[in-house]
Design an enzyme around this catalytic site. Structure first.
Site, PDB file in Angstrom:
ATOM      1  CG  HIS A   8      -1.814  -1.186   1.335  1.00 55.02           C
ATOM      2  ND1 HIS A   8      -2.941  -1.358   0.556  1.00 55.02           N
ATOM      3  CD2 HIS A   8      -1.762  -2.273   2.143  1.00 55.02           C
ATOM      4  CE1 HIS A   8      -3.541  -2.500   0.879  1.00 55.02           C
ATOM      5  NE2 HIS A   8      -2.845  -3.085   1.829  1.00 55.02           N
TER       6      HIS A   8
HETATM    7  O1  RIB Z   1      -4.654   0.003   4.898  1.00 51.42           O
HETATM    8  C1  RIB Z   1      -3.271  -0.003   4.657  1.00 51.42           C
HETATM    9  C2  RIB Z   1      -2.601   1.066   5.463  1.00 51.42           C
HETATM   10  O2  RIB Z   1      -2.739   0.820   6.853  1.00 51.42           O
HETATM   11  C3  RIB Z   1      -1.081   1.087   5.230  1.00 51.42           C
HETATM   12  O3  RIB Z   1      -0.613   2.386   5.457  1.00 51.42           O
HETATM   13  C4  RIB Z   1      -0.563   0.175   6.290  1.00 51.42           C
HETATM   14  O4  RIB Z   1       0.798   0.462   6.643  1.00 51.42           O
HETATM   15  C5  RIB Z   1      -1.468   0.526   7.429  1.00 51.42           C
HETATM   16  O5  RIB Z   1      -0.933   1.698   8.053  1.00 51.42           O
END
Ligand code: RIB
Ligand code: CA
Length: 310
Positions: free
Chosen positions: A239
């Protein structure tokens, strides 16, 4: 271009930070500010320091941020990232500490004193940035843009409709969404389109660096979790990597300027990003919502970082 990274490292945060370290110098990458999210802010701060130690970039300062959301109790995700926040991947212990100044004070001072606008990369809950802007709304004019990972149109990963960063501190997101700052959203709509497949991980290992091995360790560690493996049988999203990879190459993604609001009241849909894709509400547009991605380009950038770093 001058930027800071606000983060809750976190396995995918670590990949994002390594991308930034590989592509930008200390005059561009000004600081890391940490926030509670995936893990406690203490653990996240140590991990930021460990990444700088690993890459010999201890000149970059780390400022510890908020230990809980603006109004809510903290929800963490150790079940995903491990109690150490990096699923046991072998980064060194830091040889320096974080700065004594707290993150919110640092960000406020930076925005007040900088002679050029600052880009803020947000990889976790928006608590730090939300607090800065709620206490000093006028500082929004000193921010070039906020590129953030969070939200998603129509589905979530923490509740059926809420993504983790938005779910943890929805009030902070609401402040940022209404700040007037240029906002670039890397939501689940793009992050789920770029999967760390076995072939891509093997390609990164070809760099033969410790960083390459560790990035593969970080990305593949999530597949050791049964529920994640069932959701992503071919490999997991990375992500946060989108945020700093976009700094490297802003043709990575494409999207649409839309109105986005966030649910802060309903228990059922708390943290949901309500994305008015077709402008049916007539509400003011406030976010560049990304929904198209060149996923090969993302992994080219990750591979380059793996080859460039120790
Ligand atoms: O949903 C994914 C996000 O939430 C990313 O930033 C992961 O590191 C968590 O912080
Ligand atoms: Ca994160």
């Amino acid at each position: 271009m001058k930027f800071i990274v606000d983060t809750d490292p976190g396995t995918d945060d670590a990949v994002a930070i390594l991308i930034a370290l590989a592509h930008f110098n200390d005059d561009e990458f000004l600081a890391i500010t940490t926030v509670a999210g995936n893990v406690t802010v203490e653990v996240g701060t140590k991990n930021a320091l460990r990444l700088l130690e690993h890459t010999n970039r201890n000149n970059i300062p780390v400022y510890k941020g908020e230990e809980k959301p603006l109004y809510r109790e903290l929800t963490t995700a150790e079940w995903v990232h491990g109690s150490d926040g990096l699923n046991g991947v072998d980064f060194p212990n830091p040889s320096k500490n974080e700065e004594t100044l707290d993150a919110v004070s640092y960000i406020k001072n930076l925005l007040l004193k900088s002679d050029e606008k600052i880009t803020i990369c947000v990889l976790g809950p928006m608590t730090n940035i939300g607090k800065v802007l709620s206490q000093n709304p006028k500082l929004s004019s000193n921010i070039e843009q906020i590129i953030f990972m969070g939200g998603g149109a129509g589905f979530g990963n923490t509740t059926p409709v809420a993504e983790f960063n938005f779910f943890v501190d929805p009030e902070a997101v609401n402040i940022v969404l209404n700040s007037g700052v240029k906002l670039i959203m890397m939501g689940l709509d793009v992050t789920h389109q770029a999967i760390a497949t076995k072939a891509r991980l093997e390609d990164i290992l070809e760099t033969k660096t410790v960083t390459g091995k560790n990035i593969v360790g970080l990305m593949s560690s999530l597949s050791d979790i049964e529920v994640v493996r069932e959701l992503f049988p071919d490999g997991t999203p990375v992500h946060d990597a989108f945020v700093t990879a976009y700094l490297v190459d802003n043709t990575l993604t494409n999207g649409k300027f839309v109105n986005i609001e966030i649910e802060t009241k309903s228990e059922l849909s708390l943290g949901q990003s309500v994305i008015d894709i077709n402008s049916v509400t007539g509400r003011k547009k406030n976010v560049y919502w990304m929904n198209q991605v060149n996923d090969d380009k993302l992994f080219e950038i990750i591979k380059f970082a793996s080859s460039k770093l120790p």
